[in-house]
Design an enzyme around this catalytic site. Structure first.
Site, mmCIF file in Angstrom:
data_model
loop_
_atom_site.group_PDB
_atom_site.id
_atom_site.type_symbol
_atom_site.label_atom_id
_atom_site.label_comp_id
_atom_site.label_asym_id
_atom_site.label_seq_id
_atom_site.Cartn_x
_atom_site.Cartn_y
_atom_site.Cartn_z
ATOM 1 N N ARG A 71 0.832 -1.189 0.000
ATOM 2 C CA ARG A 71 0.000 0.000 0.000
ATOM 3 C C ARG A 71 0.873 1.247 0.000
ATOM 4 O O ARG A 71 0.552 2.244 -0.636
ATOM 5 C CB ARG A 71 -0.946 0.007 1.212
ATOM 6 C CG ARG A 71 -1.706 1.317 1.361
ATOM 7 C CD ARG A 71 -2.893 1.248 2.295
ATOM 8 N NE ARG A 71 -2.719 0.412 3.464
ATOM 9 C CZ ARG A 71 -2.093 0.781 4.583
ATOM 10 N NH1 ARG A 71 -1.531 1.977 4.678
ATOM 11 N NH2 ARG A 71 -2.020 -0.046 5.608
ATOM 12 N N TYR A 106 -16.929 16.999 -14.815
ATOM 13 C CA TYR A 106 -17.372 15.606 -14.843
ATOM 14 C C TYR A 106 -18.357 15.350 -13.698
ATOM 15 O O TYR A 106 -18.143 15.796 -12.569
ATOM 16 C CB TYR A 106 -16.161 14.682 -14.741
ATOM 17 C CG TYR A 106 -16.491 13.246 -14.442
ATOM 18 C CD1 TYR A 106 -17.355 12.525 -15.259
ATOM 19 C CD2 TYR A 106 -15.938 12.607 -13.340
ATOM 20 C CE1 TYR A 106 -17.668 11.203 -14.978
ATOM 21 C CE2 TYR A 106 -16.238 11.286 -13.059
ATOM 22 C CZ TYR A 106 -17.107 10.594 -13.879
ATOM 23 O OH TYR A 106 -17.419 9.290 -13.594
ATOM 24 N N ASP A 113 -7.319 18.731 -14.328
ATOM 25 C CA ASP A 113 -7.718 17.401 -14.772
ATOM 26 C C ASP A 113 -7.389 17.311 -16.260
ATOM 27 O O ASP A 113 -8.039 17.943 -17.094
ATOM 28 C CB ASP A 113 -9.218 17.189 -14.535
ATOM 29 C CG ASP A 113 -9.659 15.758 -14.827
ATOM 30 O OD1 ASP A 113 -8.999 15.085 -15.640
ATOM 31 O OD2 ASP A 113 -10.675 15.323 -14.258
ATOM 32 N N LYS A 154 -8.671 6.004 -18.769
ATOM 33 C CA LYS A 154 -9.029 6.528 -20.083
ATOM 34 C C LYS A 154 -7.853 6.442 -21.059
ATOM 35 O O LYS A 154 -7.365 5.359 -21.346
ATOM 36 C CB LYS A 154 -9.553 7.953 -19.928
ATOM 37 C CG LYS A 154 -10.558 8.156 -18.783
ATOM 38 C CD LYS A 154 -11.777 7.258 -18.858
ATOM 39 C CE LYS A 154 -12.909 7.683 -17.924
ATOM 40 N NZ LYS A 154 -12.619 7.614 -16.487
#
Length: 386
Positions: A48, A101, A173, A198
């Site tokens: 992690r 978004y 972004d 994406k």
């Protein structure tokens, strides 16, 4: 994308294996690592916190965006959540686009209602609105350009200058453009976020996000918070993302070429009420896009001239375009913003942002452009038939 960046993308992670000399870096799936001895951990102690495979893709992401460091996260939303968690406290003000978004809008609105921070959604292309908002001394400004789904373009350099004068930091972004077509850090941004699901991955088979920082100290703090709240990405997703990055340049080129051909077709079609694509000379952000982007991308939106029944017939008739959320993959997708990506926004918020009920967003893939146009043409014909 510069020639140097294209080479970075193709060669991302290659020849990094010192143990066996693997050309492609191996996947390190171990969740934990032994200590050399008491109180002497190795470079990695728990995945992690850090993982060798994730290290490689984070370095590649930082190099592509021209940053000092990066943190790969479990999704694009966790990347945005990481930035807000690190930088914002109760009563701090976040400025976000009013047409951002839908997932980002939902996150900001829900957490502001719980008192995590304050949020104000504005039209960032309106200079008067922007100036008035900066007078409120925001702590963080999120820029999404081109915006999702209306592809509004914001002047990154100008907004960042104004934000810094007001004492705020700027995060961009860059999902729609990718580092292949836009470099926000070079334009003045402090941070860049991606939904790596994406374009960076490009094959619709990975959930991942990333935050890239301009300053090394900020990158280190992001890594600490990423481990602290547990949003870091896994080893196998890191490996797949790295594989996808290597084909970023040729994918973007083909997708953009196809998008331009489709836009040219849609421009003259009587069933298209309005078309959104930054390359169009009448697009409000066209001149800014020409300055800050090295291409216009493969995302476009249009309003169908018809009612809901016509919209349903159009979507049902499509064969090569898949009705689905997400974007940036090698396959062409189409989505209905009001009921899909932006369903989390209240109806009045969608109206304010200009997202109408017949708006369709298209993510153009790498299929043959003539086949894609023929598919759209027959779907338009089906929309007319009652």
């Amino acid at each position: 994308m510069t020639h140097k960046q294209a080479t970075i993308a193709v060669r991302s992670g290659l020849n990094n294996d010192e143990q066996f000399g693997c050309l492609v870096p191996p996947i390190t799936l171990s969740s934990t690592y032994n200590f050399i001895e008491f109180n002497q951990p190795r470079t990695h102690d728990y995945s992690r916190r850090g993982n060798p495979t994730r290290d490689v893709v984070q370095q590649a992401l930082a190099e592509l965006e021209g940053g000092a460091g990066a943190v790969m996260t479990s999704s694009g939303m966790s990347a945005i959540h990481l930035v807000c968690t690190m930088l914002l406290k109760p009563d701090d003000l976040l400025i976000a686009p009013y047409d951002c978004y839908g997932g980002s809008y939902r996150l900001f609105e829900s957490l502001s209602k719980r008192g995590a921070y304050k949020v104000q959604f504005i039209d960032q292309s309106n200079e008067k609105t922007l100036a008035a908002t900066f007078a409120s001394k925001p702590k963080l400004v999120l820029i999404e350009t081109p915006s999702n789904p209306l592809l509004r373009v914001v002047d990154i350099a100008a907004v960042c200058r104004a934000a810094h004068q007001a004492g705020a930091q700027c995060v961009v972004d860059n999902t729609f453009m990718s580092p292949a077509l836009q470099q926000p850090l070079a334009l003045g941004a402090d941070l860049v976020v991606h939904s790596c699901t994406k374009y960076l991955n490009g094959h619709s088979d990975v959930m991942a996000g990333a935050v890239i920082a301009k300053e090394a100290a900020v990158a280190n703090e992001l890594a600490w918070w990423g481990n602290n709240i547990g949003v870091t990405g896994g080893a196998f997703d890191s490996y797949l993302l790295l594989r996808g990055i290597r084909t970023l340049t040729p994918r973007i080129r083909q997708q953009q070429s196809n998008a331009q051909a489709i836009v040219a077709y849609l421009q003259q079609h009587p069933q298209v009420k309005k078309l959104y694509y930054p390359e169009l000379p009448d697009h409000p952000g066209h001149e800014i896009a020409c300055r800050q982007q090295s291409g216009f991308g493969a995302m476009l939106s249009f309003e169908l001239d018809g009612d809901e029944a016509a919209l349903r017939r159009f979507l049902a008739a499509l064969e090569l375009f898949t009705l689905a959320e997400s974007l940036g993959g090698v396959e062409s997708l189409i989505s209905h913003a009001a009921t899909m990506t932006h369903a989390g926004m209240a109806a009045e918020a969608r109206v304010r942002a200009g997202i109408c009920d017949t708006l369709l967003r298209v993510s153009v893939g790498i299929e043959d452009s003539e086949d894609l146009i023929a598919d759209i043409a027959q779907a338009f014909q089906a929309a007319l038939n009652i």
